[in-house]
Design a protein around this motif. Sequence first.
Motif, PDB file in Angstrom:
ATOM      1  N   UNK A  25       7.680  -9.009   2.350  1.00 33.29           N
ATOM      2  CA  UNK A  25       7.675  -9.458   0.956  1.00 33.29           C
ATOM      3  C   UNK A  25       6.251  -9.689   0.478  1.00 33.29           C
ATOM      4  N   UNK A  26       5.469 -10.302   1.332  1.00 32.66           N
ATOM      5  CA  UNK A  26       4.099 -10.642   0.969  1.00 32.66           C
ATOM      6  C   UNK A  26       3.232  -9.401   0.805  1.00 32.66           C
ATOM      7  N   UNK A  27       3.317  -8.508   1.777  1.00 34.42           N
ATOM      8  CA  UNK A  27       2.518  -7.292   1.724  1.00 34.42           C
ATOM      9  C   UNK A  27       3.018  -6.367   0.618  1.00 34.42           C
ATOM     10  N   UNK A  28       4.320  -6.369   0.404  1.00 33.40           N
ATOM     11  CA  UNK A  28       4.875  -5.567  -0.674  1.00 33.40           C
ATOM     12  C   UNK A  28       4.351  -6.032  -2.020  1.00 33.40           C
ATOM     13  N   UNK A  29       4.274  -7.343  -2.198  1.00 32.85           N
ATOM     14  CA  UNK A  29       3.735  -7.877  -3.450  1.00 32.85           C
ATOM     15  C   UNK A  29       2.271  -7.494  -3.601  1.00 32.85           C
ATOM     16  N   UNK A  30       1.556  -7.515  -2.501  1.00 35.33           N
ATOM     17  CA  UNK A  30       0.148  -7.122  -2.529  1.00 35.33           C
ATOM     18  C   UNK A  30       0.012  -5.662  -2.960  1.00 35.33           C
ATOM     19  N   UNK A  31       0.816  -4.813  -2.347  1.00 35.62           N
ATOM     20  CA  UNK A  31       0.764  -3.394  -2.694  1.00 35.62           C
ATOM     21  C   UNK A  31       1.099  -3.177  -4.167  1.00 35.62           C
ATOM     22  N   UNK A 123      -6.256   6.635  -3.043  1.00 36.53           N
ATOM     23  CA  UNK A 123      -7.337   5.703  -2.750  1.00 36.53           C
ATOM     24  C   UNK A 123      -6.809   4.295  -2.510  1.00 36.53           C
ATOM     25  N   UNK A 124      -5.793   3.911  -3.281  1.00 45.70           N
ATOM     26  CA  UNK A 124      -5.197   2.591  -3.087  1.00 45.70           C
ATOM     27  C   UNK A 124      -4.605   2.474  -1.692  1.00 45.70           C
ATOM     28  N   UNK A 125      -3.904   3.509  -1.274  1.00 46.55           N
ATOM     29  CA  UNK A 125      -3.304   3.473   0.054  1.00 46.55           C
ATOM     30  C   UNK A 125      -4.405   3.354   1.112  1.00 46.55           C
ATOM     31  N   UNK A 126      -5.499   4.056   0.888  1.00 44.90           N
ATOM     32  CA  UNK A 126      -6.595   3.997   1.857  1.00 44.90           C
ATOM     33  C   UNK A 126      -7.129   2.573   1.987  1.00 44.90           C
ATOM     34  N   UNK A 127      -7.324   1.911   0.842  1.00 42.54           N
ATOM     35  CA  UNK A 127      -7.816   0.529   0.877  1.00 42.54           C
ATOM     36  C   UNK A 127      -6.803  -0.400   1.522  1.00 42.54           C
ATOM     37  N   UNK A 128      -5.565  -0.213   1.114  1.00 34.26           N
ATOM     38  CA  UNK A 128      -4.502  -1.112   1.557  1.00 34.26           C
ATOM     39  C   UNK A 128      -4.318  -1.072   3.066  1.00 34.26           C
ATOM     40  N   UNK A 129      -4.458   0.099   3.648  1.00 32.59           N
ATOM     41  CA  UNK A 129      -4.182   0.229   5.077  1.00 32.59           C
ATOM     42  C   UNK A 129      -5.457   0.356   5.912  1.00 32.59           C
ATOM     43  N   UNK A 130      -6.563  -0.044   5.316  1.00 31.98           N
ATOM     44  CA  UNK A 130      -7.845   0.017   6.017  1.00 31.98           C
ATOM     45  C   UNK A 130      -7.833  -0.745   7.343  1.00 31.98           C
ATOM     46  N   UNK A 131      -7.121  -1.898   7.437  1.00 30.50           N
ATOM     47  CA  UNK A 131      -7.136  -2.625   8.716  1.00 30.50           C
ATOM     48  C   UNK A 131      -6.489  -1.869   9.870  1.00 30.50           C
ATOM     49  N   UNK A 132      -5.766  -0.799   9.583  1.00 31.05           N
ATOM     50  CA  UNK A 132      -5.088  -0.072  10.659  1.00 31.05           C
ATOM     51  C   UNK A 132      -5.786   1.259  10.921  1.00 31.05           C
TER      52      UNK A 132
ATOM     53  N   UNK B 147      -1.935  -5.977   9.733  1.00 26.51           N
ATOM     54  CA  UNK B 147      -2.277  -5.589   8.359  1.00 26.51           C
ATOM     55  C   UNK B 147      -2.511  -6.818   7.485  1.00 26.51           C
ATOM     56  N   UNK B 148      -1.624  -7.785   7.625  1.00 24.91           N
ATOM     57  CA  UNK B 148      -1.720  -9.010   6.814  1.00 24.91           C
ATOM     58  C   UNK B 148      -3.023  -9.742   7.099  1.00 24.91           C
ATOM     59  N   UNK B 149      -3.305  -9.962   8.373  1.00 18.89           N
ATOM     60  CA  UNK B 149      -4.526 -10.676   8.737  1.00 18.89           C
ATOM     61  C   UNK B 149      -5.758  -9.892   8.314  1.00 18.89           C
ATOM     62  N   UNK B 150      -5.700  -8.578   8.473  1.00 18.07           N
ATOM     63  CA  UNK B 150      -6.838  -7.758   8.085  1.00 18.07           C
ATOM     64  C   UNK B 150      -7.126  -7.843   6.600  1.00 18.07           C
ATOM     65  N   UNK B 151      -6.083  -7.812   5.813  1.00 18.34           N
ATOM     66  CA  UNK B 151      -6.273  -7.879   4.365  1.00 18.34           C
ATOM     67  C   UNK B 151      -6.725  -9.268   3.942  1.00 18.34           C
ATOM     68  N   UNK B 152      -6.093 -10.287   4.508  1.00 13.02           N
ATOM     69  CA  UNK B 152      -6.429 -11.656   4.126  1.00 13.02           C
ATOM     70  C   UNK B 152      -7.884 -11.962   4.417  1.00 13.02           C
TER      71      UNK B 152
END
Lengths: 157, 157
Positions: A25-31, A123-132, B147-152
């Motif tokens: 829910x949290x990450x979905x809201x972020x996206x 580009x949004x997807x790239x930013x969003x999933x940068x931690x992985x 992902x959550x921790x990385x974004x936060x």
Amino acid sequence: MTDLPVKSSRGPVPGLRRGPGYLLARLGADSRGRWRQMLAAYNLTPHQFALLFALSELGEAHQKQLATLIGVDPRNAVLDFRRLDDRSLIVQQPDLEDRRRRIVRLTPEGASLVTALRRDGEQIEAEMFAPLDAEEREALHALLLKLFDGLKSSEDN
Amino acid sequence: MTDLPVKSSRGPVPGLRRGPGYLLARLGADSRGRWRQMLAAYNLTPHQFALLFALSELGEAHQKQLATLIGVDPRNAVLDFRRLDDRSLIVQQPDLEDRRRRIVRLTPEGASLVTALRRDGEQIEAEMFAPLDAEEREALHALLLKLFDGLKSSEDN
DNA sequence: TATTGTTATACTCTATAACTATA
DNA sequence: TATAGTTATAGAGTATAACAATA
């Protein structure tokens, strides 16, 4: 900042840690927020973009088909269709076989807008999933797809 | 249902298929919807529950701390705090060290409500992730956490 | 000057109820 | 009776602007 003396009654946990449902829910809201911000420059809501995008894949469809496909109650999509129509991003024709229905199609303007937005979206997807890393992203995508299809097929309208 | 003749201009795709960001948004909305439905029986919104839950882990905190922790603008949480206070689920005391602040704590009623909701929540998670086996769930949870921790941590306020 | 909490506003999102025209 | 689209309403979610009290 005096970092208030927290009476942590459960160990060394610095923040919160929650179940996968909460994280979704949290990450979905972020996206959704990231997309919303990007789409605002085009004066589109996420729902409106989802409708345009769906049309670009389907070619044509009824209002109800499109709305249920993107997970929106058809009653709440009516206004979105009208706004897209007002901006000449879609055209709606009466269905000759069933005059209750309106067949919706992208206009050339709508189609080229989708093309532009698709690029911004990457580009949004790239930013969003940068931690992985690449492997993790693929694993996550596969799991999300499986979950999505599993839930959708168990809805059985 | 005459299943309208769709001019699918891109292969055998039956519905839509989208990127992980879209799936996150979609599944996140689904999860939020399930929680909302459950919480409605208790007259709580997802935000209000998140605040109660956070308090149950932190023991006590300021409004701002709690709101930012659960990802809500503190200005939009004020009303939630008041409603929880009106129902005696929390108590708010002025902070003697900084009289602008209000220290928030769970009441016993609030604490026992959280306990009950935690149990209901487990069932929701079970339904939500039914399409995945135990191993997949764990993998998904780990990826979401990363992902959550990385974004936060990259928000750097 | 900056921050905590407050009030207010506006738009989006979600969920319903009730209606029309068609089937 | 049932369905596609429409209109309307209400509460929840999100994003801002502006303010008082305090730091």
